[in-house]
Design a protein around this motif. Sequence first.
Motif, mmCIF file in Angstrom:
data_model
loop_
_atom_site.group_PDB
_atom_site.id
_atom_site.type_symbol
_atom_site.label_atom_id
_atom_site.label_comp_id
_atom_site.label_asym_id
_atom_site.label_seq_id
_atom_site.Cartn_x
_atom_site.Cartn_y
_atom_site.Cartn_z
ATOM 1 N N VAL A 193 -0.831 -8.336 21.855
ATOM 2 C CA VAL A 193 -1.313 -7.827 20.656
ATOM 3 C C VAL A 193 -0.763 -8.111 19.030
ATOM 4 C CG1 VAL A 193 -1.124 -5.844 19.925
ATOM 5 C CG2 VAL A 193 -1.336 -6.146 22.190
ATOM 6 N N TYR A 194 0.243 -9.065 18.833
ATOM 7 C CA TYR A 194 0.438 -9.005 17.635
ATOM 8 C C TYR A 194 -0.185 -10.052 16.797
ATOM 9 C CZ TYR A 194 3.664 -11.806 14.481
ATOM 10 O OH TYR A 194 4.312 -12.904 13.112
ATOM 11 N N GLU A 195 -0.767 -11.302 17.446
ATOM 12 C CA GLU A 195 -1.790 -12.095 17.167
ATOM 13 C C GLU A 195 -3.438 -12.016 16.802
ATOM 14 O OE1 GLU A 195 -1.583 -15.208 16.952
ATOM 15 O OE2 GLU A 195 0.643 -15.911 17.475
ATOM 16 N N LYS A 196 -3.631 -10.310 17.552
ATOM 17 C CA LYS A 196 -4.850 -9.423 16.745
ATOM 18 C C LYS A 196 -4.901 -8.609 15.741
ATOM 19 C CE LYS A 196 -8.450 -6.355 19.234
ATOM 20 N NZ LYS A 196 -8.308 -5.859 19.859
ATOM 21 N N ALA A 197 -3.473 -8.534 15.601
ATOM 22 C CA ALA A 197 -3.076 -7.315 14.318
ATOM 23 C C ALA A 197 -2.712 -9.112 13.371
ATOM 24 C CB ALA A 197 -1.724 -6.895 14.580
ATOM 25 N N LEU A 198 -3.199 -10.151 13.427
ATOM 26 C CA LEU A 198 -2.415 -11.445 11.740
ATOM 27 C C LEU A 198 -4.084 -11.730 11.965
ATOM 28 C CD1 LEU A 198 0.154 -13.415 13.390
ATOM 29 C CD2 LEU A 198 0.124 -11.565 11.363
ATOM 30 N N PHE A 199 -4.863 -11.181 12.790
ATOM 31 C CA PHE A 199 -6.793 -11.634 12.668
ATOM 32 C C PHE A 199 -7.139 -10.198 12.078
ATOM 33 C CE2 PHE A 199 -10.630 -10.855 14.160
ATOM 34 C CZ PHE A 199 -11.664 -12.330 14.268
ATOM 35 N N GLU A 200 -6.161 -8.729 12.231
ATOM 36 C CA GLU A 200 -7.254 -8.251 11.760
ATOM 37 C C GLU A 200 -7.261 -7.963 9.872
ATOM 38 O OE1 GLU A 200 -9.494 -6.289 12.682
ATOM 39 O OE2 GLU A 200 -9.686 -6.668 15.121
ATOM 40 N N GLN A 201 -5.643 -8.649 10.426
ATOM 41 C CA GLN A 201 -5.128 -7.734 8.531
ATOM 42 C C GLN A 201 -5.862 -9.517 7.960
ATOM 43 O OE1 GLN A 201 -0.859 -9.736 8.058
ATOM 44 N NE2 GLN A 201 -0.587 -8.502 6.197
ATOM 45 N N LYS A 202 -5.813 -10.301 8.531
ATOM 46 C CA LYS A 202 -6.903 -11.612 7.436
ATOM 47 C C LYS A 202 -9.027 -11.051 7.282
ATOM 48 C CE LYS A 202 -5.327 -15.747 9.541
ATOM 49 N NZ LYS A 202 -5.917 -16.635 10.754
ATOM 50 N N GLN A 203 -9.016 -9.736 8.267
ATOM 51 C CA GLN A 203 -10.248 -8.955 7.454
ATOM 52 C C GLN A 203 -10.278 -8.228 6.954
ATOM 53 O OE1 GLN A 203 -12.368 -11.405 9.711
ATOM 54 N NE2 GLN A 203 -10.189 -11.842 10.418
ATOM 55 N N ASP B 23 -8.787 -4.907 7.290
ATOM 56 C CA ASP B 23 -8.460 -4.075 8.043
ATOM 57 C C ASP B 23 -6.970 -3.811 7.785
ATOM 58 O OD1 ASP B 23 -8.272 -1.845 9.376
ATOM 59 O OD2 ASP B 23 -10.191 -2.194 10.724
ATOM 60 N N THR B 24 -6.224 -2.634 7.043
ATOM 61 C CA THR B 24 -4.884 -2.830 6.922
ATOM 62 C C THR B 24 -4.413 -2.034 8.004
ATOM 63 O OG1 THR B 24 -4.581 -3.206 4.543
ATOM 64 C CG2 THR B 24 -2.681 -1.963 5.616
ATOM 65 N N PRO B 25 -5.225 -0.640 7.710
ATOM 66 C CA PRO B 25 -4.455 0.364 8.720
ATOM 67 C C PRO B 25 -4.978 -0.026 10.183
ATOM 68 C CG PRO B 25 -6.444 1.498 7.404
ATOM 69 C CD PRO B 25 -6.403 -0.081 7.462
ATOM 70 N N LEU B 26 -5.832 -1.350 10.965
ATOM 71 C CA LEU B 26 -6.072 -1.121 12.519
ATOM 72 C C LEU B 26 -5.284 -2.307 12.570
ATOM 73 C CD1 LEU B 26 -7.514 -1.548 14.854
ATOM 74 C CD2 LEU B 26 -8.680 -2.791 13.447
ATOM 75 N N THR B 27 -4.509 -2.968 11.662
ATOM 76 C CA THR B 27 -3.031 -3.865 11.271
ATOM 77 C C THR B 27 -1.943 -3.242 12.104
ATOM 78 O OG1 THR B 27 -4.199 -5.258 9.890
ATOM 79 C CG2 THR B 27 -1.996 -5.869 10.613
ATOM 80 N N VAL B 28 -1.856 -2.877 11.200
ATOM 81 C CA VAL B 28 -0.381 -1.516 11.735
ATOM 82 C C VAL B 28 -0.638 -0.429 12.649
ATOM 83 C CG1 VAL B 28 0.581 0.947 10.817
ATOM 84 C CG2 VAL B 28 -0.264 -0.889 8.543
ATOM 85 N N ASP B 29 -1.886 -0.529 13.475
ATOM 86 C CA ASP B 29 -2.062 -0.042 14.584
ATOM 87 C C ASP B 29 -1.193 -1.146 15.636
ATOM 88 O OD1 ASP B 29 -2.445 2.752 13.580
ATOM 89 O OD2 ASP B 29 -4.199 2.627 14.026
ATOM 90 N N LEU B 30 -2.434 -2.071 15.396
ATOM 91 C CA LEU B 30 -1.462 -3.377 16.400
ATOM 92 C C LEU B 30 -0.182 -3.278 16.646
ATOM 93 C CD1 LEU B 30 -5.207 -4.935 15.708
ATOM 94 C CD2 LEU B 30 -4.779 -4.019 17.745
ATOM 95 N N LEU B 31 0.268 -3.555 15.019
ATOM 96 C CA LEU B 31 1.979 -3.859 15.422
ATOM 97 C C LEU B 31 2.063 -3.017 16.323
ATOM 98 C CD1 LEU B 31 2.195 -5.685 11.341
ATOM 99 C CD2 LEU B 31 2.045 -6.387 13.462
ATOM 100 N N HIS B 32 1.921 -1.324 15.540
ATOM 101 C CA HIS B 32 2.904 -0.379 16.281
ATOM 102 C C HIS B 32 2.334 -0.324 18.020
ATOM 103 C CE1 HIS B 32 3.182 1.948 12.445
ATOM 104 N NE2 HIS B 32 4.481 1.358 13.008
ATOM 105 N N GLN B 33 1.569 -1.029 18.857
ATOM 106 C CA GLN B 33 1.338 -1.538 19.807
ATOM 107 C C GLN B 33 2.410 -2.793 20.502
ATOM 108 O OE1 GLN B 33 -2.835 -1.652 20.829
ATOM 109 N NE2 GLN B 33 -2.381 -2.608 23.012
ATOM 110 N N ALA B 34 2.385 -3.437 19.596
ATOM 111 C CA ALA B 34 2.811 -5.184 19.975
ATOM 112 C C ALA B 34 4.464 -4.476 19.878
ATOM 113 C CB ALA B 34 2.218 -6.303 18.914
ATOM 114 N N ALA B 35 4.365 -4.416 19.421
ATOM 115 C CA ALA B 35 5.986 -3.780 19.173
ATOM 116 C C ALA B 35 7.073 -2.937 20.738
ATOM 117 C CB ALA B 35 7.247 -2.732 18.005
#
Length: 867
Positions: A290-300, A302-314
């Motif tokens: 999930v963390y790696e997916k968040a970093l991928f979305e950050q490169k795209q 999409d900050t809100p999705l990145t934050v959601d994924l980081l919360h999920q990863a935690a």
Amino acid sequence: MAVVVFIFMGACSSERNTFTNRTFHNMTAHFNAYYLADVKIKAVENEVRANYKEDFTQILPVFIPIDSLTIESNKATLDSARELSSKAIDWHRISKWVDDSYFLLGKIDYLQGQQDDALNAFKYVNSMGKDKDLRHRALISLLRLYVDKREYENANFTIDYLSKETEINDENRFALFKTLAYYYETRADQNGVIGALDRAAPYAPDKKEESRINFILAQNYQRAGLDAMAHDFYRRSLDGNPPYEQSFFATLYAQQVAELNATKDLKRVRNYYDDLYKDPKNKDLKDVVVYEKALFEQKQGDTPLTVDLLHQAAKEPGSNPRLKGYIYQKLAQINFEEFKDFRATKYYLDSALTFIKEEDPVATEIQEQKTTLDQYVFHVERIQANDSLVVIAALSPEEQLALAEEFIEREAERLVAEARAKEQPKNSNIFNNLLAFSGKDPGASFYFDNGVAMQQGAIEFNRVWGNRPLQDNWRRRAATFQTSTQQELPSTSPDSLSTAENPILADLPTLESLVSKIPNTPGQIAQLNAELEESYFELGKLLYFDLEEIEPSIENLETLIQKYPNTIRKPEAYYLLYLSQKESGGNYEQYVGRLNREFPDSQYTYSVNNPDAASGNLAALASSRGYEEAYKSYYEGAYPQARQIVKSTLEAYPLTKNTEKLLLLDIMVTGKLESRFRFKSRLESYIENTKDPELVSLARNMLRPMLSSEELAALAPKDSVAVDSTQLQASPEVANEEKVVPADSPFKLNESQTHIFVVALSRSDADAAKNLLSDLENFHAANYPNARLRTGNMNMNAENAIYIISPFANAEKAKEYYLKFSEEFESEGMPETAKSGAFFISIENFQTLNKSKNLEEYRTFFRTIYQ
């Protein structure tokens, strides 16, 4: 038989150097001492490796760090190995295993952190050892120790010596190249690490070690942007049956560098991460996915999705606690850079530190970042709390009571809602199906089995009927005739809800405890307002200077002035507002007018009236001379002349270290020329606004004769210390006990002034160093991403071009950069002499240098003062 005994006794002698004697001692030293000691040491080293948790999200360290806890727990084993090694030396001095045993003693000392003893042991083996392979092992161990201690000059000498050695065996070649990689790792030389590990890999003692080295090579190639090479080495690292976690990361990163980073098919990439997430083999690595997916979305983007994924990863399970720290650190970074939410940033960094060890370099970096944010959050939360309490304190008792009741009710509902969210629905079974036929919700459960439902019922009953004892109506009616007529607080206290039957509401406060916290005395209200006044001011300063947020800074400082118009911080607040408005293009002139009208004698007024006034060391020297002249006139009785000198000095040099002394001297003149009331008023204002404790104490002693007995009693004991006014006599401002400026030097020492860093090159060297500016920018991006360093170049004279890095807040910051630059910076074409000849210099001294063009003259000053 006697002959055999005699021969045996003769062989036991450690002095007689005969064939029999040597054979006996060689065998005994080897198998009874050296071998057993070596086995024990290797067992401890293997335990260190087994206990270390690799962090595959970061570049793996070349050497696995030595864990002091593991070493401490194996102290008995290492002590036993030390005893055996010592016996091999003391009891078998003529054996060939003495040097090897000394080497083992060095290894034990190294493991136990006794660096000096280890150093001596390795040096002894190198100088006295007869076995070439053993000497090479000692030298390589010595090299690693020098790198540990960051003694790079000794390390370079050892590397040079080893480079000239011949017939180094394969085992030592592997150790040497691996230690060289460690040397480059500590100097952040990525190319050096790659080169050394590439040469070490063919000599790896086993496939697992080779696999780990290939993984580190792949990571370094990936960081360097060489995706093809990274992909190749990630695939190689899968050979040798590595641990599953390493295989997982190797496969993941290989896929990233090969396809995920380059593909335009975002859906396919997201599906790839989703498939990894669903794979049961990765149940302990879900947070990584999930963390790696968040970093991928950050490169795209999409900050809100990145934050959601980081919360999920935690929240996901994981095997590496440090990764949680990186997740929270990434959330902190996003909140700081994207949302400017400094409060959330602070708390995310706090969370990160709970997962990252204190000694970890990342923890040190976070702590430094948190210093300002901790202060920010402290003042923000104090303002919120105190402001609410001041508002509540102004309400009537009935309104306060209603507010407390409403708060408790909301808290109870919140706790129940949280409990409901955690309540897992029961599995459907035959009883649920039977209930369904009777028209009931098949998902419902028996009331008295449902804790949440019971809590809701208890809260609703309490809301309607109050906190009643459980008794019959006739007993309750009879009890009403016996109750006291004294009015009590109607208790909606959840005490009855905080029992064992109602654990959800155990932490809910009582109505009485809430009401008791409301301030109700003038002293308490005054304390709250004093804290609010301080926090508005400190927050305004913090936002302007440290966080560089001008608009919020203006808002807090203006709130301070509006709410507390008589604050002693008003002159400085006006000055900060003047600076903020001037920087943002606002109406800064209004604060010039206010300072002149309300505080004509303030140093800040002098500063805004003369914005182009000189500053720094020259200004301090000039103001010191002006002060000395005014002080002399004062004691000669020429009071008008003393006042004129003070005024002209403050106008020319408004903000120096002499400013507060000049202002106090001006007040002393007031005591001679103006009324007693005016003198007292100015002293009181000075005491409130001055920061120097010695000057404050002196002003208080001047004030004491003009105070009433009640006013004298109010003085704190610490303020009654007698201070002679001769303490105001001028002292040389450039005096420095540790650093003495050469008498003939045109340069001055002012370490608090802004500094710049200078690299000077000859014309030919400047032409050869074509990439210097870009290399500097890359160096800053890697090591000082938030420092806002600027680079530029200019011609110093016909012979030299200089490259400038700026700004540094003071000499200490510049020196930190100088040391890191000297150790780690590299640029193709730049000669070593230019690097060693670099220096830092204050703005004032640079102006002097720019006039004289004499680089060697300043370098002499630089070496004298800073080196």
